[in-house]
Design an enzyme around this catalytic site. Structure first.
Site, short mmCIF file in Angstrom:
data_model
loop_
_atom_site.label_atom_id
_atom_site.label_comp_id
_atom_site.label_asym_id
_atom_site.label_seq_id
_atom_site.Cartn_x
_atom_site.Cartn_y
_atom_site.Cartn_z
N THR A 179 0.82 -1.23 0.00
CA THR A 179 0.00 0.00 0.00
C THR A 179 0.85 1.27 0.00
O THR A 179 1.97 1.28 0.54
CB THR A 179 -0.90 -0.01 1.26
OG1 THR A 179 -1.46 1.29 1.46
CG2 THR A 179 -0.13 -0.35 2.52
N ASP A 180 0.28 2.34 -0.52
CA ASP A 180 0.98 3.64 -0.47
C ASP A 180 1.06 4.18 0.96
O ASP A 180 1.80 5.13 1.22
CB ASP A 180 0.32 4.66 -1.40
CG ASP A 180 -1.11 5.05 -1.00
OD1 ASP A 180 -1.68 4.43 -0.07
OD2 ASP A 180 -1.65 5.99 -1.63
N GLU A 181 0.28 3.59 1.89
CA GLU A 181 0.30 4.10 3.27
C GLU A 181 1.67 3.93 3.91
O GLU A 181 1.97 4.58 4.91
CB GLU A 181 -0.74 3.38 4.13
CG GLU A 181 -2.12 3.68 3.70
CD GLU A 181 -3.15 3.58 4.81
OE1 GLU A 181 -2.80 3.42 5.97
OE2 GLU A 181 -4.34 3.69 4.46
N TYR B 205 -1.75 -0.49 11.19
CA TYR B 205 -1.93 -1.14 9.88
C TYR B 205 -0.76 -0.83 8.96
O TYR B 205 -0.12 -1.73 8.42
CB TYR B 205 -3.25 -0.69 9.24
CG TYR B 205 -3.31 -0.98 7.76
CD1 TYR B 205 -3.45 -2.29 7.30
CD2 TYR B 205 -3.18 0.04 6.81
CE1 TYR B 205 -3.46 -2.57 5.93
CE2 TYR B 205 -3.20 -0.24 5.45
CZ TYR B 205 -3.34 -1.54 5.01
OH TYR B 205 -3.35 -1.82 3.66
N LYS C 45 2.21 -3.26 7.39
CA LYS C 45 2.45 -3.45 5.96
C LYS C 45 3.89 -3.08 5.61
O LYS C 45 4.54 -3.77 4.82
CB LYS C 45 1.47 -2.60 5.12
CG LYS C 45 0.03 -3.02 5.20
CD LYS C 45 -0.27 -4.42 4.68
CE LYS C 45 -0.21 -4.53 3.17
NZ LYS C 45 -0.69 -5.87 2.71
P1 NAD Z 1 -10.13 -6.98 2.60
O1 NAD Z 1 -10.11 -6.64 4.05
O2 NAD Z 1 -11.34 -6.68 1.81
O3 NAD Z 1 -9.84 -8.54 2.42
C1 NAD Z 1 -8.84 -9.21 3.12
C2 NAD Z 1 -9.01 -10.71 2.86
O4 NAD Z 1 -7.94 -11.39 3.55
C3 NAD Z 1 -10.33 -11.27 3.40
O5 NAD Z 1 -10.90 -12.15 2.47
C4 NAD Z 1 -9.91 -12.02 4.67
O6 NAD Z 1 -10.75 -13.11 4.98
C5 NAD Z 1 -8.50 -12.48 4.29
N1 NAD Z 1 -7.66 -12.71 5.47
C6 NAD Z 1 -7.45 -11.88 6.51
N2 NAD Z 1 -6.63 -12.46 7.42
C7 NAD Z 1 -6.30 -13.67 6.91
C8 NAD Z 1 -5.47 -14.73 7.36
N3 NAD Z 1 -4.82 -14.66 8.53
N4 NAD Z 1 -5.35 -15.82 6.58
C9 NAD Z 1 -5.99 -15.92 5.39
N5 NAD Z 1 -6.80 -14.96 4.91
C10 NAD Z 1 -6.95 -13.84 5.67
O7 NAD Z 1 -8.86 -6.28 2.01
P2 NAD Z 1 -8.64 -5.54 0.61
O8 NAD Z 1 -9.10 -4.15 0.74
O9 NAD Z 1 -9.16 -6.39 -0.47
O10 NAD Z 1 -7.03 -5.50 0.58
C11 NAD Z 1 -6.30 -6.58 0.04
C12 NAD Z 1 -4.83 -6.26 0.09
O11 NAD Z 1 -4.56 -5.08 -0.63
C13 NAD Z 1 -4.29 -6.02 1.51
O12 NAD Z 1 -3.01 -6.62 1.59
C14 NAD Z 1 -4.19 -4.52 1.60
O13 NAD Z 1 -3.17 -4.14 2.50
C15 NAD Z 1 -3.85 -4.16 0.18
N6 NAD Z 1 -4.28 -2.81 -0.25
C16 NAD Z 1 -5.58 -2.41 -0.07
C17 NAD Z 1 -5.98 -1.17 -0.54
C18 NAD Z 1 -7.40 -0.67 -0.38
O14 NAD Z 1 -7.67 0.48 -0.67
N7 NAD Z 1 -8.33 -1.51 0.07
C19 NAD Z 1 -5.04 -0.33 -1.16
C20 NAD Z 1 -3.73 -0.76 -1.32
C21 NAD Z 1 -3.36 -2.01 -0.86
O1 DAU Z 2 -3.99 4.13 0.73
C1 DAU Z 2 -4.23 2.75 0.62
C2 DAU Z 2 -5.01 2.31 1.83
O2 DAU Z 2 -6.31 2.86 1.69
C3 DAU Z 2 -5.08 0.81 2.02
O3 DAU Z 2 -3.79 0.31 2.28
C4 DAU Z 2 -6.02 0.42 3.16
O4 DAU Z 2 -6.17 -0.99 3.19
C5 DAU Z 2 -7.36 1.07 2.92
O5 DAU Z 2 -8.20 0.83 4.04
C6 DAU Z 2 -7.21 2.57 2.72
O6 DAU Z 2 -6.80 3.24 3.94
P1 DAU Z 2 -7.43 4.65 4.36
O7 DAU Z 2 -7.30 4.82 5.81
O8 DAU Z 2 -6.95 5.74 3.47
O9 DAU Z 2 -8.95 4.33 3.92
P2 DAU Z 2 -10.36 4.60 4.61
O10 DAU Z 2 -11.40 4.25 3.60
O11 DAU Z 2 -10.47 3.98 5.94
O12 DAU Z 2 -10.35 6.17 4.81
C7 DAU Z 2 -10.17 7.04 3.71
C8 DAU Z 2 -10.16 8.46 4.25
O13 DAU Z 2 -11.48 8.76 4.73
C9 DAU Z 2 -9.24 8.66 5.41
O14 DAU Z 2 -8.68 9.97 5.35
C10 DAU Z 2 -10.15 8.55 6.63
C11 DAU Z 2 -11.46 9.11 6.11
N1 DAU Z 2 -12.68 8.54 6.72
C12 DAU Z 2 -12.84 7.20 6.72
C13 DAU Z 2 -13.94 6.62 7.30
C14 DAU Z 2 -14.10 5.12 7.30
C15 DAU Z 2 -13.66 9.37 7.26
O15 DAU Z 2 -13.52 10.61 7.23
N2 DAU Z 2 -14.75 8.81 7.83
C16 DAU Z 2 -14.94 7.46 7.88
O16 DAU Z 2 -15.97 7.00 8.44
#
Ligand code: NAD
Ligand code: DAU
Length: 339
Positions: free
Chosen positions: A124-126, A149, A153
């Site tokens: 992730t970019d985080e 988190y 990562k």
């Molecule tokens: P998500 O939370 O929707 O899904 C995570 C999945 O992993 C689920 O199906 C869960 O059951 C499985 N899981 C969790 N713990 C596990 C374990 N111990 N063993 C096996 N399976 C397990 O997540 P997502 O948003 O689809 O993110 C997927 C990946 O992409 C993550 O690695 C996250 O860090 C990365 N990522 C997410 C975002 C975003 O915006 N959502 C952005 C950049 C990177």
């Molecule tokens: O940048 C990539 C990341 O983006 C991924 O690695 C993470 O898995 C994914 O959860 C996401 O992280 P963020 O913290 O950026 O996403 P989130 O959707 O939780 O929040 C996005 C922005 O919105 C953040 O600035 C917090 C704000 N927010 C979020 C929630 C859930 C609110 O203001 N209110 C809310 O209720």
């Protein structure tokens, strides 16, 4: 190829599995623990394919992982499984560190033992932390994680890279910006705001809502990961961004406009502790090396996402059941309205 996908029942993992099964000839083994975020309903369109197998299990379970890799002998791992939500990581860091760090270690060890030819670690970019405008992180930007988190990562990224440096394992790392699209669990900003707006509930915006995120449509992310799997250079890191930076408040207002709900539903609430102000990254390296670029424009992607949530209200109802309500209370119950 036979690809071992971890976390393939989650939001991005399931989009990737659907893409592999419907748009490529690859075979897929999906290892997922089915936490609150894992949902086999996300995979009904591919579950009967003879190129798809689901295995329920924990990536921290070394015995199970080793047995599966020994049996399947995959050509590649694509590792999505993670505890992925920042707010949950603030409330309960332990499962986050376990899965994201120790789980990644377990998979790397199995890949090392069975000499798996490719290992794509999805990150992730985080990990770059908050950046002052107009700076954008390139892949060599220092790691500066803020939340449990993002720190977990960053730790898993370093571990993955160490297996390339030390054991010469063909590890590749992707770092993507904020994803949105169908099937996203309604704990993240966009699906939560859509679900609340459709329900006529308040939309809780943290702090002043001027935090900036770069929005990437989930299918664009999956195409980027596929490009890295096919064409990326071992040992390299590739950023994958949506090239669409917006303050949260603007995103929320767009959701309200597209759902026909009033802006008076917006409620500014107590900020997220350690909240990163701005993420921004450059995907120039991935574009240069593979030709990939994001294709979905944000307004179209958001409208498509809202239409999916409207058409799939039963999916939303099921995932927003008791455990979700408990989480909602834990995360939002103590927050006070700021104005
Ligand atoms: P998500 O939370 O929707 O899904 C995570 C999945 O992993 C689920 O199906 C869960 O059951 C499985 N899981 C969790 N713990 C596990 C374990 N111990 N063993 C096996 N399976 C397990 O997540 P997502 O948003 O689809 O993110 C997927 C990946 O992409 C993550 O690695 C996250 O860090 C990365 N990522 C997410 C975002 C975003 O915006 N959502 C952005 C950049 C990177
Ligand atoms: O940048 C990539 C990341 O983006 C991924 O690695 C993470 O898995 C994914 O959860 C996401 O992280 P963020 O913290 O950026 O996403 P989130 O959707 O939780 O929040 C996005 C922005 O919105 C953040 O600035 C917090 C704000 N927010 C979020 C929630 C859930 C609110 O203001 N209110 C809310 O209720």
């Amino acid at each position: 190829m036979k690809i071992l996908v971890t976390g393939g029942a989650g939001f991005i993992g399931s989009a990737f599995v659907r893409m592999l099964v419907t748009q490529t000839g690859h075979r897929v083994v999906n290892l997922d623990k089915l936490t609150y975020a894992g949902n086999l309903e996300n995979l009904t369109s591919v579950e009967s394919s003879d190129r798809y197998r689901f295995v329920e299990g924990d990536i921290c379970d070394a015995r199970l992982v080793e047995a599966l890799v020994a049996e399947e002998q995959p050509d590649a791992f694509v590792h999505f499984a993670a505890e992925s939500h920042v707010d949950r990581s603030i409330l309960s860091p332990e499962p986050v560190v376990k899965t994201n760090v120790f789980g990644t270690f377990t998979l790397l060890e199995a890949a090392r033992k069975f000499k798996t030819p490719r290992f794509v670690h999805v990150s992730t970019d985080e990990v770059y932390g908050s950046l002052e405008a107009p700076r954008e992180a390139t892949e060599d930007y220092p790691l500066n994680a803020s939340s449990p988190y993002s720190a977990s990562k960053a730790g898993s990224d370093l571990l993955a890279r160490s297996y390339f440096v030390t054991y010469k394992m063909p590890v590749l790392i992707t770092r993507a910006s904020n994803n949105y699209g169908p099937y996203q669990f309604p704990e993240k900003l966009i699906p939560l705001m859509i679900a609340n707006a459709l329900d006529g509930k308040r939309l809780p915006v943290y702090g002043d809502g001027l935090q900036v995120r770069d929005w990437l449509y989930v299918d664009d992310h999956c195409r980027g990961i596929l490009a890295v799997l096919d064409q990326g250079r071992a040992g390299e890191i590739y950023n994958i961004g949506g090239n669409r930076s917006l303050p949260n408040l603007e995103v929320v207002k767009k959701v309200l406009a597209l759902t026909g709900r009033p802006e008076s539903l917006i409620e500014s609430v107590t900020d997220r502790p350690g909240h990163d102000r701005r993420y921004a990254l450059s995907s120039e390296k991935l574009t240069r090396e593979t030709g990939w670029r994001p294709e979905m424009d944000f307004e179209t992607g958001l409208a498509r996402t809202i239409a999916w949530y409207q058409a799939n209200s039963q999916w939303v109802e099921r995932v927003c059941s008791g455990a979700y309500r408990d989480y909602y209370q834990r995360n939002y119950g103590h927050r006070t309205a700021l104005r």
